[in-house]
Design a protein around this motif. Sequence first.
Motif, mmCIF file in Angstrom:
data_model
loop_
_atom_site.group_PDB
_atom_site.id
_atom_site.type_symbol
_atom_site.label_atom_id
_atom_site.label_comp_id
_atom_site.label_asym_id
_atom_site.label_seq_id
_atom_site.Cartn_x
_atom_site.Cartn_y
_atom_site.Cartn_z
ATOM 1 N N THR A 91 0.800 -1.414 -0.048
ATOM 2 C CA THR A 91 0.183 0.089 -0.231
ATOM 3 C C THR A 91 0.602 1.103 0.025
ATOM 4 O O THR A 91 0.904 1.777 -0.746
ATOM 5 C CB THR A 91 -0.598 0.339 1.436
ATOM 6 O OG1 THR A 91 -2.011 -0.785 0.954
ATOM 7 C CG2 THR A 91 -1.493 1.263 1.227
ATOM 8 N N LEU A 92 2.007 1.259 1.056
ATOM 9 C CA LEU A 92 3.081 2.565 0.978
ATOM 10 C C LEU A 92 3.482 2.451 -0.771
ATOM 11 O O LEU A 92 3.755 3.675 -0.603
ATOM 12 C CB LEU A 92 4.131 1.985 2.556
ATOM 13 C CG LEU A 92 4.644 3.195 2.284
ATOM 14 C CD1 LEU A 92 4.036 4.694 2.883
ATOM 15 C CD2 LEU A 92 5.898 2.855 3.511
ATOM 16 N N GLY A 93 3.749 1.533 -1.086
ATOM 17 C CA GLY A 93 4.952 1.725 -2.130
ATOM 18 C C GLY A 93 3.964 2.410 -3.438
ATOM 19 O O GLY A 93 4.450 3.239 -3.988
ATOM 20 N N ILE A 94 2.480 2.441 -3.461
ATOM 21 C CA ILE A 94 1.561 2.744 -4.459
ATOM 22 C C ILE A 94 0.907 3.830 -4.159
ATOM 23 O O ILE A 94 1.552 4.597 -5.291
ATOM 24 C CB ILE A 94 0.075 1.244 -4.623
ATOM 25 C CG1 ILE A 94 1.287 -0.205 -4.974
ATOM 26 C CG2 ILE A 94 -0.053 2.715 -5.597
ATOM 27 C CD1 ILE A 94 -0.777 -1.148 -4.989
ATOM 28 N N ARG A 95 1.442 4.398 -2.751
ATOM 29 C CA ARG A 95 1.059 5.636 -2.592
ATOM 30 C C ARG A 95 1.960 6.485 -2.261
ATOM 31 O O ARG A 95 1.504 7.499 -3.131
ATOM 32 C CB ARG A 95 0.341 5.511 -1.138
ATOM 33 C CG ARG A 95 -0.735 5.007 -0.964
ATOM 34 C CD ARG A 95 -2.292 6.174 -1.544
ATOM 35 N NE ARG A 95 -3.417 4.811 -1.524
ATOM 36 C CZ ARG A 95 -4.416 4.836 -0.353
ATOM 37 N NH1 ARG A 95 -3.532 5.425 0.595
ATOM 38 N NH2 ARG A 95 -4.911 3.633 -0.563
ATOM 39 N N GLN A 96 2.933 6.003 -2.803
ATOM 40 C CA GLN A 96 4.649 7.022 -2.520
ATOM 41 C C GLN A 96 5.217 7.469 -4.239
ATOM 42 O O GLN A 96 6.557 7.788 -4.273
ATOM 43 C CB GLN A 96 5.467 6.379 -1.664
ATOM 44 C CG GLN A 96 5.410 6.669 -0.170
ATOM 45 C CD GLN A 96 7.000 6.055 0.573
ATOM 46 O OE1 GLN A 96 7.373 5.438 0.511
ATOM 47 N NE2 GLN A 96 7.230 6.840 1.769
ATOM 48 N N VAL A 97 4.095 6.583 -5.142
ATOM 49 C CA VAL A 97 4.953 7.109 -6.599
ATOM 50 C C VAL A 97 4.589 8.179 -7.496
ATOM 51 O O VAL A 97 3.748 8.665 -6.822
ATOM 52 C CB VAL A 97 3.531 6.152 -7.276
ATOM 53 C CG1 VAL A 97 4.391 6.300 -9.047
ATOM 54 C CG2 VAL A 97 4.156 4.512 -7.962
ATOM 55 N N ASP A 98 5.168 8.592 -7.897
ATOM 56 C CA ASP A 98 5.602 9.929 -8.372
ATOM 57 C C ASP A 98 4.555 10.612 -9.327
ATOM 58 O O ASP A 98 4.641 9.793 -10.137
ATOM 59 C CB ASP A 98 7.361 10.203 -8.603
ATOM 60 C CG ASP A 98 7.677 11.911 -8.654
ATOM 61 O OD1 ASP A 98 6.160 12.974 -8.614
ATOM 62 O OD2 ASP A 98 8.491 12.063 -8.989
#
Length: 287
Positions: A171-178
């Motif tokens: 979840t965090l990785g998807i939300r942190q995409v530029d």
Amino acid sequence: MSNLEQTAASDAFDVTERSDQAASPSRKPFEIGRRGLQLLSWLAPVVLVIVWELLAQAGWLSPQVLPAPSKVVRTAFKLISTGSLLNDLGVSLLRAAAGFALGASVGFVLGILVGFSRIAEAAIDRSIQMIRAIPFLAALPLVIVWLGVGEAEKIFLVALGVTFPIYINTTLGIRQVDPKLLELGRVQGLGTFELIRRIILPGALPSILTGVRYALATAWLALVVAETIGAQSGIGFLAMDAREFLRTDVIVLTIVIYALIGVAADGIARFLERRLLAWHPNYGIAR
């Protein structure tokens, strides 16, 4: 070509050759330094084992409290020769692998749903966080009532522990995409599926692999808890059985096995990072 041009070309060649000679040694120390760091990472464990052995041989450590490493090694060879250690190790590895595969799949799917959808986050995230806060030992009696004390209970506990690190980091990785990368993809005419495949998932991959590293450690923690109840085989069962007979050498051996498995699992996760994130500048340097 005039003499002046020949002289200039010769000077340029000499400068280039000298720069190459000056640059080539700079790469070699980097390689040596990296190998030195790898050796340094093992220095503290080796020194600890040597000091431990010396204290045990000098009689400062009681064999009933903490046996010498040499005795632990002899015990390991004895159990290997009888086949019991390899059997218990194989059973534990199978349980951990099955639980990890199940928990990682569930955590990844839930992480993708919540990462892409605020509605899914509102619907399931709070419940997942509540379940995540429940300790293994608190959930163990209910799991035993549901599944008994067989293999299903152990695999379920491992899967339960693995799910949450994978879920949170996905979840965090998807939300942190530029967002600028997403906008660039839309400008290039990429559809939703192509955006996910070429931008979002690769951008989230470092965080997902970090979750895998945490999940591998959690899997063994959950398995230790599971194998202390009603198990007839496995490394946890071996430790509990040794406790009944005050076999501290076997207990220490199981602890060492858990530590070595943890190092090996972390090494596998690092290998996946180097292979899957070769395009990433930070991980590319680490290769």
